[in-house]
Design a protein around this motif. Structure first.
Motif, short mmCIF file in Angstrom:
data_model
loop_
_atom_site.label_atom_id
_atom_site.label_comp_id
_atom_site.label_asym_id
_atom_site.label_seq_id
_atom_site.Cartn_x
_atom_site.Cartn_y
_atom_site.Cartn_z
N ASP A 3 0.81 -1.22 0.00
CA ASP A 3 0.00 0.00 0.00
C ASP A 3 0.83 1.26 0.00
O ASP A 3 0.29 2.35 0.17
N THR A 4 2.12 1.16 -0.17
CA THR A 4 2.98 2.34 -0.18
C THR A 4 3.79 2.37 -1.46
O THR A 4 4.10 1.33 -2.04
N ARG A 5 4.14 3.59 -1.91
CA ARG A 5 4.99 3.74 -3.09
C ARG A 5 6.35 4.23 -2.63
O ARG A 5 6.46 5.12 -1.80
N VAL A 6 7.38 3.64 -3.19
CA VAL A 6 8.74 3.97 -2.82
C VAL A 6 9.33 4.86 -3.90
O VAL A 6 9.26 4.55 -5.09
N THR A 7 9.92 5.99 -3.49
CA THR A 7 10.61 6.86 -4.43
C THR A 7 11.97 6.27 -4.74
O THR A 7 12.75 5.98 -3.83
#
Length: 233
Positions: A3-7
């Motif tokens: 559920d998270t996006r990593v830069t």
């Protein structure tokens, strides 16, 4: 981290390597690729992205991951790696064609916790390494884990042969080692250092011997130069 996006930023010496990494990750919904470049623009962009991600994740920020593919761990690669990990703002995934034992120890010493072999860097495997790095976890191929454990065991045994030194970390420098090197850099000799720190001269010599053995430093000047380069003094 579903559920998270990593830069993610990609730092490659050649366009082909960069294109390969980008092609592996550009369609991954959990990854946001940011153009890697020097200057304030990329820092501002990643800071804005992190603030946005923190809001999406209920206030939990996700660290930026820098991917660095290399063919050889030469001086240029080492300098770039130090630049990326300095300050702890980015977590690094190192993609290597080959790493010798001293190079592996240097990479781990610099703060790298995720390493992939080039021939094993499939999209799924690379994504897993990125997610592990973003969480601050380690991710190494099994053969590198074995090599690293062997090296750690050897270093611990070498430190154990100098009981008067006391505990020192396997990687990096202990505060008392930094204190000794700072005084050496100021021009003090062994006797003056022992008086300044209230150690015996033998203890000072043992501290230096264990430090130089552990980090493979050749002499006092080399140890001071290492400490300066890595920001300890």
């Amino acid at each position: 981290m579903p559920d998270t996006r990593v830069t993610v930023t990609v730092h490659a010496a050649d366009p082909l390597s960069r294109a390969g990494v980008v092609s592996h990750l550009q369609h991954q919904p959990s990854v946001e690729l940011v153009q890697s470049q020097t200057g304030t623009a990329v820092r501002e962009r990643t800071e804005q992205t992190e603030r946005g991600r923190a809001k999406e994740n209920g206030g939990e920020a996700v660290g930026t991951v820098a991917i660095m593919p290399i063919d050889r761990f030469d001086d240029l690669a080492a300098a770039e790696l130090r630049r990326l990990v300095r300050g702890g703002e980015q977590r690094v995934v190192l993609i290597a064609r080959d790493l010798r034992e001293p190079e592996l120890m240097t990479a781990v010493e610099y703060g790298v916790r995720a390493i992939l072999w080039r021939h094993q860097a499939t999209p799924q495997r690379l994504l897993r390494a990125v997610q592990s790095a973003a969480r601050g976890e380690g991710d190494l191929p099994p053969d590198l884990i074995s090599t690293l454990l062997t090296q750690v065991g050897q270093l611990r045994r070498s430190v154990a042969t100098s009981p008067s030194v006391g505990f020192v970390p396997t990687l990096g420098m202990a505060p008392r080692e930094v204190d000794v090197l700072r005084l050496i850099a100021e021009g003090l000799d062994t006797r003056q250092i022992s008086e300044k720190l209230a150690y015996s001269e033998r203890t000072v010599k043992n501290i230096l011997h264990a430090l130089m053995t552990r980090l493979q430093l050749h002499n006092r000047a080399h140890a001071v130069a290492y400490a300066l380069r890595e920001g300890y003094i």
